[in-house]
Design an enzyme around this catalytic site. Structure first.
Site, mmCIF file in Angstrom:
data_model
loop_
_atom_site.group_PDB
_atom_site.id
_atom_site.type_symbol
_atom_site.label_atom_id
_atom_site.label_comp_id
_atom_site.label_asym_id
_atom_site.label_seq_id
_atom_site.Cartn_x
_atom_site.Cartn_y
_atom_site.Cartn_z
ATOM 1 N N GLU A 34 0.837 -1.221 0.000
ATOM 2 C CA GLU A 34 0.000 0.000 0.000
ATOM 3 C C GLU A 34 0.866 1.264 0.000
ATOM 4 O OE1 GLU A 34 -3.778 0.084 1.727
ATOM 5 O OE2 GLU A 34 -3.893 -2.093 1.890
HETATM 6 N N1 CAA Z 1 -6.018 11.639 -3.978
HETATM 7 C C1 CAA Z 1 -6.638 12.054 -5.110
HETATM 8 N N2 CAA Z 1 -5.950 12.355 -6.241
HETATM 9 C C2 CAA Z 1 -4.607 12.229 -6.197
HETATM 10 C C3 CAA Z 1 -3.906 11.809 -5.057
HETATM 11 C C4 CAA Z 1 -4.668 11.517 -3.903
HETATM 12 N N3 CAA Z 1 -4.104 11.118 -2.784
HETATM 13 N N4 CAA Z 1 -2.589 11.765 -5.330
HETATM 14 C C5 CAA Z 1 -2.449 12.160 -6.614
HETATM 15 N N5 CAA Z 1 -3.665 12.436 -7.129
HETATM 16 C C6 CAA Z 1 -3.968 12.937 -8.469
HETATM 17 C C7 CAA Z 1 -3.181 14.218 -8.721
HETATM 18 O O1 CAA Z 1 -3.903 15.344 -8.258
HETATM 19 C C8 CAA Z 1 -3.041 14.221 -10.226
HETATM 20 O O2 CAA Z 1 -4.258 14.685 -10.782
HETATM 21 P P1 CAA Z 1 -4.265 15.563 -12.138
HETATM 22 O O3 CAA Z 1 -3.826 14.619 -13.233
HETATM 23 O O4 CAA Z 1 -5.677 15.985 -12.271
HETATM 24 O O5 CAA Z 1 -3.301 16.686 -11.911
HETATM 25 C C9 CAA Z 1 -2.935 12.739 -10.563
HETATM 26 O O6 CAA Z 1 -3.485 12.022 -9.440
HETATM 27 C C10 CAA Z 1 -1.507 12.326 -10.774
HETATM 28 O O7 CAA Z 1 -0.785 12.686 -9.595
HETATM 29 P P2 CAA Z 1 0.813 12.656 -9.521
HETATM 30 O O8 CAA Z 1 1.353 13.310 -10.748
HETATM 31 O O9 CAA Z 1 1.228 13.138 -8.184
HETATM 32 O O10 CAA Z 1 1.081 11.101 -9.698
HETATM 33 P P3 CAA Z 1 2.456 10.343 -9.836
HETATM 34 O O11 CAA Z 1 2.370 9.504 -11.056
HETATM 35 O O12 CAA Z 1 3.618 11.259 -9.657
HETATM 36 O O13 CAA Z 1 2.402 9.302 -8.609
HETATM 37 C C11 CAA Z 1 2.607 8.526 -6.337
HETATM 38 C C12 CAA Z 1 2.211 9.662 -7.315
HETATM 39 C C13 CAA Z 1 2.298 9.082 -4.969
HETATM 40 C C14 CAA Z 1 4.059 8.114 -6.428
HETATM 41 C C15 CAA Z 1 1.664 7.320 -6.641
HETATM 42 O O14 CAA Z 1 2.001 6.690 -7.854
HETATM 43 C C16 CAA Z 1 1.648 6.286 -5.536
HETATM 44 O O15 CAA Z 1 0.952 6.459 -4.531
HETATM 45 N N6 CAA Z 1 2.404 5.181 -5.709
HETATM 46 C C17 CAA Z 1 2.347 4.071 -4.788
HETATM 47 C C18 CAA Z 1 1.342 3.079 -5.249
HETATM 48 C C19 CAA Z 1 0.885 2.188 -4.139
HETATM 49 O O16 CAA Z 1 0.633 2.609 -3.015
HETATM 50 N N7 CAA Z 1 0.692 0.928 -4.472
HETATM 51 C C20 CAA Z 1 0.162 -0.010 -3.532
HETATM 52 C C21 CAA Z 1 -0.557 -1.066 -4.280
HETATM 53 S S1 CAA Z 1 -1.921 -1.716 -3.437
HETATM 54 C C22 CAA Z 1 -1.365 -2.788 -2.275
HETATM 55 O O17 CAA Z 1 -0.229 -2.846 -1.922
HETATM 56 C C23 CAA Z 1 -2.463 -3.600 -1.699
HETATM 57 C C24 CAA Z 1 -2.097 -4.723 -0.809
HETATM 58 O O18 CAA Z 1 -1.334 -5.616 -1.103
HETATM 59 C C25 CAA Z 1 -2.781 -4.813 0.477
#
Ligand code: CAA
Length: 634
Positions: free
Chosen positions: A363
């Site tokens: 996550e």
């Molecule tokens: N809430 C709503 N919108 C959001 C947001 C949030 N928290 N964070 C970003 N956004 C939106 C931005 O506003 C942006 O919108 P616009 O296109 O309208 O401007 C869009 O999303 C893109 O945002 P970023 O450019 O900031 O995105 P990025 O590509 O740079 O990535 C990141 C940001 C934080 C690195 C993201 O990719 C991330 O969180 N990565 C980690 C993924 C993750 O947590 N994976 C876990 C998988 S699930 C899992 O693990 C489940 C399990 O086993 C239990």
């Protein structure tokens, strides 16, 4: 604002703790050792009203708040972190996106049975090339009439296989990055939706984790969640909440490990007194309890903010980051306090030590948590300066020919395969011993679980002898079925094959396996499932029953005693020619500055790939300030 719990919260804690102590704890060691999903426990969690704890009663939930949810995950994880994450992934990743973004129909159809605990939920975001960079999603959904056609794979999916309802993210508009991703509700059992093998993990072994495989899955249009293109935001917002669940899981692990250590420190005597009375152990316990308490405050703060409808993404990331690092620290110290006893299987602290690690990874890794916290403080500063890198075309094993021999009888298909291999330069009159170490073999014939009974390994040996190859297998064949020693399985955690020819017999093609054969010059797949991922990663393939195809292949290549193979010459793989982008250059009339569209003008927010015609009218020469019209084509 204080983040204290109420009397009701503490009553709930008592109830969940009693259930965890009575029903989960006695089974925890067995579930861990057996890598076993606790179906009965999950059913009882539903009966206790915990599977939809913070959703309104009208949607099948218990109508409680986020702190109640955090307490439930914490108390379950205090005895078994695998059970904790089953609840967490179901609630915050499976149910929550439907609650936040679903239509009334979707909520009634999907959320209600999930919140009641009648159906289990999961979340499919992660892919081989989209981990931390979740926007790198390659799964695609193409609208055809009333259905989206879903194709692609998801990896590391918690509750995968056991869950009934999946939130799946796929690209609906290619080429526009995160804004081209959409979310879908997908049901288990739909045609073309299959699962990979259950991963064999270090910890949280009572939770099920599998790959999701989509081959032309028809998803009704009405199962689009939110609008087209909203998927990435849905994923991000969902993960903000999910991180409260993982932080609670980490808190529960730390609490369980701390209690075990405290108990042991009071009981165990050395140098004529309980070890806890010795300052070095007492100080450890003091540090452990402080970290557990600090984690709890951060977790409940994030939960209270979410309940209050305030922004909580930063606080959820802080809670997950801190609590997970605290869990690793506390579990490590708890094991240390137990000394040699703590190192033994069956001891709770040994399990807590293994379970804690995942909480800094899933996550969102703790590295990403710091990105999220920093972006909340500073804004998303990295976005405009991030040139998009293009990966080479191809699957996990790189570019492959993907030729499937389907014409004619099985004999003719085998003949066509052998002819193609001979044309590629393979000489089947020479061979290597079948026990040649995997890393040194020029050819391998490898068995997957499709091989069936152990006696069928004789068939693999026979084919290997006639191909002039050594034998190997996928991981489950060596580890679970024990048909071959562990040093003969190929994969990311096993041996890497660096030779020429790899014949995969009955191997489905899990990502971990494919990573071990990336360097193979030629991959041949034989499998009865035409949708098996191995075919997308192979040069040649035959879809058919191993019992039929392998004897034909052995017969076709039976050239008598093989001559010893000469030292290996690595055969070159054909790569597709990448069209070379030639950019039209423009030179400034004033100073001679050259505008190269391939490089752009990052200082002025012009990203690489921006053609001269696309430059804004107000753009001026970065060197001398001349207007755009002063540039001439060269
Ligand atoms: N809430 C709503 N919108 C959001 C947001 C949030 N928290 N964070 C970003 N956004 C939106 C931005 O506003 C942006 O919108 P616009 O296109 O309208 O401007 C869009 O999303 C893109 O945002 P970023 O450019 O900031 O995105 P990025 O590509 O740079 O990535 C990141 C940001 C934080 C690195 C993201 O990719 C991330 O969180 N990565 C980690 C993924 C993750 O947590 N994976 C876990 C998988 S699930 C899992 O693990 C489940 C399990 O086993 C239990």
């Amino acid at each position: 604002m204080l983040y204290a719990t109420t009397e009701q919260h503490e009553k709930l804690r008592e109830k969940v703790r009693a259930f965890a102590e009575e029903k989960v704890k006695p089974l925890a060691f067995m579930l861990d050792q057996g890598n076993e999903f606790p179906k009965e426990i999950v059913k009882e969690l539903g009966e206790l009203g915990l599977m939809g704890i913070y959703f309104p009663k009208k949607y099948g939930g218990a109508g409680l708040d986020m702190i109640s949810y955090a307490i439930a995950v914490e108390e379950l994880s205090r005895v078994d972190a695998g059970v904790g994450v089953i609840l967490s992934a179901h609630t915050s990743l499976g149910c929550n996106p439907i609650y936040d973004f679903g239509t009334e129909e979707q909520k009634l159809k999907y959320l209600v049975p999930m919140a009641k605990g009648e159906k289990l939920g999961a979340f499919g975001l992660t892919e081989e090339n989209a981990g931390s960079d979740a926007g790198g999603t390659e799964t695609v959904a193409v609208l055809q009439g009333d259905h989206y056609i879903l194709n692609g794979n998801k990896i590391f999916i918690t509750n995968g296989g056991e869950a009934d309802t999946y939130i799946v993210f796929a690209v609906t508009t290619p080429g526009i990055g995160t804004r081209g991703i959409s979310a879908f509700i997908v049901e288990k059992g739909w045609k073309g939706f299959e699962f990979g093998e259950h991963y064999d993990k270090l910890g949280i072994r009572s939770s099920e984790t599998r790959e999701l495989l989509f081959n032309d899955v028809r998803v009704p249009k009405e199962n689009l969640l939110g609008k087209e293109g909203e998927g990435f935001k849905i994923a991000m917002q969902t993960l903000d909440g999910g991180r409260i669940g993982i932080a609670s899981q980490a808190l529960g692990i730390a609490q369980g490990a701390f209690e075990a250590a405290l108990e042991y420190a009071k009981d165990r005597e050395q140098f004529g007194m309980p070890i806890g009375a010795q300052q070095i152990i007492g100080f450890k316990l003091a540090d452990m309890d402080t970290k557990v308490s600090a984690s709890r405050l951060l977790v409940y703060k994030a939960a209270a903010l979410k309940t209050a409808g305030e922004r909580y993404g930063k606080e959820a990331a802080m809670a997950k980051m801190y609590a997970s690092e605290a869990a690793i620290y506390v579990a490590n110290e708890a094991l240390q306090i137990h000394g040699g006893n703590g190192y033994l299987k069956g001891m709770e602290v040994e399990r807590f030590y293994r379970d804690a690690k995942i909480t800094t990874i899933y996550e969102g890794t703790n590295e990403i948590m710091r990105v999220v916290i920093a972006a909340n403080l500073l804004g998303p500063i990295s976005r405009t300066t991030k040139p998009q890198t293009k990966r080479a075309p191809g699957g996990t094993t790189g570019y492959r020919k993907k030729i499937i021999f389907k014409d004619g009888t099985p004999e003719e298909q085998v003949d066509a395969l052998v002819a193609a291999l001979e044309a590629d330069g393979y000489d089947f009159t020479v061979g290597i011993p079948i026990d040649t170490p995997v890393g040194k073999a020029e050819r391998l014939v490898s068995a997957g679980q499709g091989i069936g009974a152990k006696e069928n390994m004789k068939l693999i040996e026979k084919v290997a002898k006639n191909v002039g190859a050594a034998i190997s297998s996928s991981r489950p064949v060596a580890e679970t079925l024990k048909y071959l020693p562990l040093d003969r399985y190929v994969g990311m955690s096993g041996q890497s094959f660096k030779g020429n020819l790899y014949i995969a017999a009955g191997i489905s093609g899990a990502g971990q396996h494919l990573k071990g054969l990336k360097e193979a010059s030629t991959i041949v797949a034989i499998n009865n499932n035409p949708n098996a991922k191995i075919f997308k990663n192979a040069d040649y393939g035959i879809v058919g029953d191993l019992q039929e195809i392998l004897p034909l292949l052995a017969k076709r290549l039976d050239t008598g005693e093989k001559k010893p193979a000469p030292p290996m010459i690595k055969l070159k793989r054909k790569e597709p020619k990448q069209p070379k982008q030639i950019w039209q250059l423009y030179v400034c009339n004033g100073c001679g500055f050259e505008y190269n569209p391939g490089v752009g003008d990052m200082e002025n927010d012009i990203v690489p790939g921006t053609k001269y015609e696309e430059l804004p009218e107000e753009w001026t020469c970065p060197e001398c300030g001349e207007e755009k019209t002063a540039f001439i084509e060269v």
